[in-house]
Design an enzyme around this catalytic site. Structure first.
Site, PDB file in Angstrom:
ATOM      1  N   ASP A 183       1.119  -1.267  -0.132  1.00 46.97           N
ATOM      2  CA  ASP A 183       0.223  -0.114  -0.607  1.00 46.97           C
ATOM      3  C   ASP A 183       0.907   1.475  -0.062  1.00 46.97           C
ATOM      4  O   ASP A 183       1.596   1.301   0.575  1.00 46.97           O
ATOM      5  CB  ASP A 183      -0.833  -0.143   1.185  1.00 46.97           C
ATOM      6  CG  ASP A 183      -2.054   1.225   1.356  1.00 46.97           C
ATOM      7  OD1 ASP A 183      -2.524   1.176   0.734  1.00 46.97           O
ATOM      8  OD2 ASP A 183      -1.572   2.178   2.395  1.00 46.97           O
ATOM      9  N   GLU A 258       1.644  -0.505  -5.228  1.00 44.41           N
ATOM     10  CA  GLU A 258       0.613   0.701  -4.708  1.00 44.41           C
ATOM     11  C   GLU A 258       0.935   2.033  -4.913  1.00 44.41           C
ATOM     12  O   GLU A 258       1.862   2.217  -4.106  1.00 44.41           O
ATOM     13  CB  GLU A 258      -0.960   0.242  -4.861  1.00 44.41           C
ATOM     14  CG  GLU A 258      -1.784   0.762  -4.464  1.00 44.41           C
ATOM     15  CD  GLU A 258      -2.441   1.817  -4.128  1.00 44.41           C
ATOM     16  OE1 GLU A 258      -3.346   3.038  -3.843  1.00 44.41           O
ATOM     17  OE2 GLU A 258      -1.279   2.651  -3.284  1.00 44.41           O
TER      18      GLU A 258
HETATM   19  C1  FRU Z   1      -4.419   3.287  -1.450  1.00 46.21           C
HETATM   20  C2  FRU Z   1      -4.772   3.756  -0.220  1.00 46.21           C
HETATM   21  C3  FRU Z   1      -6.347   3.714   0.654  1.00 46.21           C
HETATM   22  C4  FRU Z   1      -6.107   4.105   1.290  1.00 46.21           C
HETATM   23  C5  FRU Z   1      -4.394   4.696   1.671  1.00 46.21           C
HETATM   24  C6  FRU Z   1      -3.944   4.656   3.331  1.00 46.21           C
HETATM   25  O1  FRU Z   1      -4.212   4.478  -1.521  1.00 46.21           O
HETATM   26  O2  FRU Z   1      -4.964   1.607  -0.301  1.00 46.21           O
HETATM   27  O3  FRU Z   1      -7.846   3.638   0.413  1.00 46.21           O
HETATM   28  O4  FRU Z   1      -6.787   5.051   2.554  1.00 46.21           O
HETATM   29  O5  FRU Z   1      -4.272   4.221   0.790  1.00 46.21           O
HETATM   30  O6  FRU Z   1      -3.377   3.385   3.036  1.00 46.21           O
END
Ligand code: FRU
Ligand code: MG
Ligand code: CA
Length: 542
Positions: A183, A258
């Site tokens: 993440d 991500e």
């Molecule tokens: C992707 C995400 C969001 C979350 C943030 C913080 O940007 O997964 O869904 O709010 O990262 O963990």
């Protein structure tokens, strides 16, 4: 009916993935959390959130999934922990072992007349609005939170923190997870005072007049996003996972990273030219960020080729059409484009990523301000503007059927309201109908098992502003061609322009709005595609 929780509920429906032709699932965070950011604020990285089920339930899910040949990826959230976590509580209390676990800093300035009047260390703005610094009375310092106030950023310059991340990964790999979606990586590290005369540097101002200093967009995240220092950490994680694979054998555990970044910074997650290797792939968000209902055929071709051009040699491509952070795919594009978009996803080389619901063409649900639960919408918006920020419309429950709460729950109400169109758009109906998005999706995932799709070359070109083709070909194997009119009017294309295509060809699958059916023979060079029409043709080897 057995009483189901989230995890046993998923276990009971795992066959859906098999029927859809999906090989692996990624579960968004299932760990103990106060749920301010729905699990992205983790308070115990080693346990399952009580409302979702137990560790035993999760192990059962893994066992059943593996029996069915499905891989299960977990969400690894390394950037931050909940302020309710033991890590944070101990850190805030000054416990020597945890003291430097988070990004603690003194105020930039304190009013000598009134010490409660103070300035945060820098002008950094949180992703969810407001200063990224929050004052801790207990510790008499600020801590950094690039996301919600209760999501404290870990200090990745502390080796103890880095070690803990390996412990967390190992824990879940030992239990049987097949890898992680990782993440929010662009926010992993921030500039350090040592490199800026002893204080945290302000991000430059964007100069955009519509933003006030507490709003995201007021600054340009020069010191808070895409720092070059973060990549070596990703490369270390990859080494760790590779080492784990070597030691334990079995299926390759993977890392999918991500982050929304420009193409150069995104590609660095794959690795660098010095030979460091990172994620198995970074999610490709181009279909989310760069294309929409207004895009023409040339925009599609250009955007697809950009990824394939910048991707390092030997990299595996991937295509993402939606996720829990963005409006649903049919809502961002047009409803009549669902099959064509799923066809692009399935026919392009690399990994196809589907957000739950795309296989049946689910659209955004309506969520009123009163029903809004997303922290981003609540912090950044008000009752008039929340829809600009809210991620709730893409998170409403999946439509299994037309019964109570779309078969997602036996309760009359669910955590977010079920979208009103569930009686029309649901899996059960689409399995019964002779033509449906789900049936198209099944045909497409089945096609991916063909050698041409797994090993073939590709060619992608625009016929016109409206239509383009995507060819997959492999010597001695059948050629497959996607024709897709993304425009608003019908368009006549000349099939002689399609490389590796010899006529007659047959229709392998067609979008549900097409007048052509699977098995139809196409022998004429001129072919008229209706607005939104997508055809996958099958032709003998050239
Ligand atoms: C992707 C995400 C969001 C979350 C943030 C913080 O940007 O997964 O869904 O709010 O990262 O963990
Ligand atoms: Mg703050
Ligand atoms: Ca960070």
């Amino acid at each position: 009916m057995m009483d189901l929780n989230l995890i046993t509920g998923i276990t009971s429906q795992l066959e859906h993935f098999v029927e859809a032709g999906v090989d692996a699932i990624w579960m968004s965070p299932i760990f103990t959390s106060p749920m301010v950011d729905f699990g992205y604020d983790i308070s115990d990285f080693y346990d399952i959130h009580y409302e979702y089920g137990t560790m035993e339930d999760f192990k059962e899910l893994l066992t059943r999934a593996h029996e069915l040949g499905l891989k299960v990826l977990l969400d690894f959230v390394p950037n931050h922990a909940s302020t309710e976590s033991e890590y944070f509580k101990k850190s805030e209390a000054g416990d020597p072992e945890y003291k430097d676990y988070f990004m603690w800093a003194d105020p930039l300035w304190v009013d000598p007349e009134n010490e409660t009047n103070r300035r945060p260390p820098s002008n950094w703005v949180s992703q969810f609005g407001g200063s990224a610094w929050e004052w801790s009375e207990a510790r008499q310092q600020y801590y950094l939170h690039q996301f919600a106030v209760v999501q404290a950023d870990f200090n990745f310059r502390n080796q103890v923190v880095k070690n803990e991340m390996f412990n967390i990964m190992k824990f879940w790999l030992d239990i049987g997870a097949d890898g992680f979606r990782v993440d929010a990586l662009p926010y992993l590290m921030e500039a350090r005072p040592e490199d800026h005369n002893g204080s945290y540097p302000d991000d430059p101002l964007s100069g955009l007049a519509q933003f006030e200093s507490h709003q995201l967009g007021y600054t340009i995240p020069l010191y808070t996003k895409d720092l070059i220092d973060l990549y070596p950490i990703v490369y270390e994680w990859r080494d760790f996972v590779d080492e784990y694979n070597k030691e334990h054998g079995g299926n390759t555990r993977v890392l999918f990273s991500e982050g929304y970044a420009n193409v150069t910074m995104t590609m660095l997650y794959y690795g660098n030219e010095q030979g460091d290797i990172g994620a198995h792939f970074p999610f490709n968000f181009d279909f989310v960020t760069d294309l929409n209902a207004e895009s023409n055929a040339r925009d599609f071709v250009y955007t697809i080729l950009r990824w394939l051009t910048y991707m390092p040699y030997g990299g595996v491509a991937n295509w993402v059409f939606g996720n829990h952070d963005n409006n649903r795919m049919p809502t961002r594009f047009r409803h009549d484009m669902v099959d064509g978009l799923n066809a692009i996803n399935m026919l392009l080389p690399g990994v196809a990523v589907t957000y739950q619901g795309e296989e049946i063409g689910m659209r955004d649900g309506y969520v009123s301000w009163e029903d809004t639960v997303d922290v981003e919408a609540i912090n950044r918006g008000d009752n008039e503007t929340y829809m600009l920020y809210s991620r709730d419309p893409a998170r409403t429950p999946f439509h299994w059927d037309d019964t109570t709460s779309a078969g997602f729950s036996t309760n009359l109400t669910t955590w977010l309201p079920v979208a009103e169109d569930y009686t029309e758009i649901n899996l059960k109906k689409q399995m019964e109908d002779s033509r449906s998005h789900f049936k198209v999706y099944q045909a497409l995932t089945k096609l991916r098992k063909e050698k041409t799709l797994s090993h073939g070359e590709y060619d992608i070109r625009a016929f016109s502003d409206q239509s383009f083709f995507l060819v997959r070909s492999l010597r001695t194997y059948d050629t497959y061609v996607l024709l897709f009119n993304v425009g608003l009017a019908s368009d006549t294309v000349s099939l002689s322009r399609v490389t590796h295509l010899t006529l007659p060809a047959t229709v392998y699958v067609s979008s549900i709005n097409s007048t052509r059916l699977a098995g139809d023979v196409i022998s004429e060079n001129a072919l008229t595609l209706a607005s939104g029409e997508a055809l996958v043709l099958k032709a003998p080897p050239t």
